[in-house]
Design a protein around this motif. Structure first.
Motif, PDB file in Angstrom:
ATOM      1  N   ALA A   1     -64.882  20.024  55.955  1.00 28.93           N
ATOM      2  CA  ALA A   1     -65.940  19.857  56.576  1.00 28.93           C
ATOM      3  C   ALA A   1     -66.320  21.380  57.685  1.00 28.93           C
ATOM      4  O   ALA A   1     -67.979  21.005  57.497  1.00 28.93           O
ATOM      5  CB  ALA A   1     -65.293  19.279  57.930  1.00 28.93           C
TER       6      ALA A   1
ATOM      7  N   LEU B   1     -67.225  18.086  62.515  1.00 30.16           N
ATOM      8  CA  LEU B   1     -67.459  16.855  62.011  1.00 30.16           C
ATOM      9  C   LEU B   1     -68.576  15.859  61.206  1.00 30.16           C
ATOM     10  O   LEU B   1     -69.429  15.183  60.723  1.00 30.16           O
ATOM     11  CB  LEU B   1     -66.374  15.691  62.606  1.00 30.16           C
ATOM     12  CG  LEU B   1     -66.674  13.940  62.306  1.00 30.16           C
ATOM     13  CD1 LEU B   1     -66.304  14.218  60.460  1.00 30.16           C
ATOM     14  CD2 LEU B   1     -66.007  12.861  62.597  1.00 30.16           C
TER      15      LEU B   1
ATOM     16  N   ILE C   1     -60.296  16.601  60.738  1.00 29.44           N
ATOM     17  CA  ILE C   1     -61.744  16.571  60.924  1.00 29.44           C
ATOM     18  C   ILE C   1     -62.019  16.368  59.141  1.00 29.44           C
ATOM     19  O   ILE C   1     -62.953  15.358  58.690  1.00 29.44           O
ATOM     20  CB  ILE C   1     -62.213  18.208  61.077  1.00 29.44           C
ATOM     21  CG1 ILE C   1     -62.236  18.051  62.328  1.00 29.44           C
ATOM     22  CG2 ILE C   1     -63.924  18.110  61.583  1.00 29.44           C
ATOM     23  CD1 ILE C   1     -62.469  19.526  63.356  1.00 29.44           C
TER      24      ILE C   1
ATOM     25  N   LEU D   1     -63.808  12.940  57.561  1.00 26.40           N
ATOM     26  CA  LEU D   1     -65.240  13.116  56.839  1.00 26.40           C
ATOM     27  C   LEU D   1     -65.071  12.536  55.783  1.00 26.40           C
ATOM     28  O   LEU D   1     -66.124  11.602  55.241  1.00 26.40           O
ATOM     29  CB  LEU D   1     -65.582  14.612  56.047  1.00 26.40           C
ATOM     30  CG  LEU D   1     -66.582  15.143  55.165  1.00 26.40           C
ATOM     31  CD1 LEU D   1     -68.162  14.637  56.016  1.00 26.40           C
ATOM     32  CD2 LEU D   1     -66.396  16.441  55.247  1.00 26.40           C
TER      33      LEU D   1
END
Length: 242
Positions: free
Chosen positions: A145, A163, A234, A238
């Motif tokens: 990310a 994000l 994160i 994603l």
């Protein structure tokens, strides 16, 4: 010209001609996130199109200068570790990247780093994750990310935006390969480009295949879950959003 030299040229000519005939109907701009099979992608295209000095398939980095970028803008395939700001300099093309299960990528990145000349100063991955060492964050903290969200993959960028910025950047990609289905996904990409697609794609730069020392043992994934969560949450969000 000696008979031996004539024979050598005749042997080389078919290979050179075959490579010269191979081009891509569309330029491929490959965004290589570390430890997501990117070296395999780069190696495969160079094997098909020829080495960098022939100019069809190039790999660049964040430190590449203006002359290299000018060459890259003319190449049919461009890959390498570079940030999103550099991606914007490469011109139009089929944008491709590979994403990987975040915990698998984290473990792979740790084991690979420990084979190199400057390993992280920890005996185990658990110790590394529990530390606040800046190199640990740079190498392991939600790298997929973060590299998509920030111009140079900086850990200093506002974390709460990683994000949404990564999702926005990823929406501009044409092909997103998954390492869990890498062979099938990569064959589909090659078919799309009218390139030969072998049943099995050979792996390049696998952990343990290069480096100055053997990689550490595989850690216990179950024991890692809690410690690893801040470093992969994160990235998981994603991938879950695709």
């Amino acid at each position: 010209m000696t008979p031996l030299r004539r024979s050598a040229i005749r042997a080389i000519q078919p290979l050179t001609a075959a490579r010269a005939m191979r081009t891509l109907p569309q330029r491929v701009i490959f965004f290589h996130i570390p430890k997501t099979a990117g070296s395999t992608v780069n190696a495969h295209f160079k094997g098909l199109l020829g080495p960098s000095w022939q100019g069809q398939a190039l790999t660049i980095g964040e430190a590449s200068g203006p002359a290299e970028i000018a060459l890259a803008r003319r190449a049919r395939f461009v890959g390498g570790h570079y940030g999103t700001a550099r991606l914007a300099e490469l011109g139009p093309g089929l944008r491709v990247t590979v994403l990987r299960d975040p915990l698998d990528r984290l473990v792979s990145a740790w084991r690979y780093q420990q084979t190199l000349r400057q390993p992280l100063p920890f005996e185990t991955l658990e110790e590394a994750l529990a530390s606040k060492h800046p190199r640990v964050r740079q190498l392991l903290d939600n790298v997929q990310a973060r590299r998509l969200a920030t111009p140079e993959g900086s850990v200093q960028a506002p974390r709460e935006r990683w994000l949404t910025e990564a999702q926005k950047m990823l929406s501009g990609f044409d092909v997103i390969l998954r390492q869990t289905d890498f062979d099938a996904d990569f064959r589909a990409l090659l078919n799309r480009l009218d390139l030969p697609a072998p049943d099995r794609i050979g792996r390049a730069n696998a952990t343990g295949s290069i480096g100055q020392r053997p990689p550490p043992p595989m850690p216990d994934r179950g024991a890692l879950e809690d410690l690893a969560e801040p470093f992969i949450a994160i990235d998981r969000a994603l991938l879950d959003g695709l």
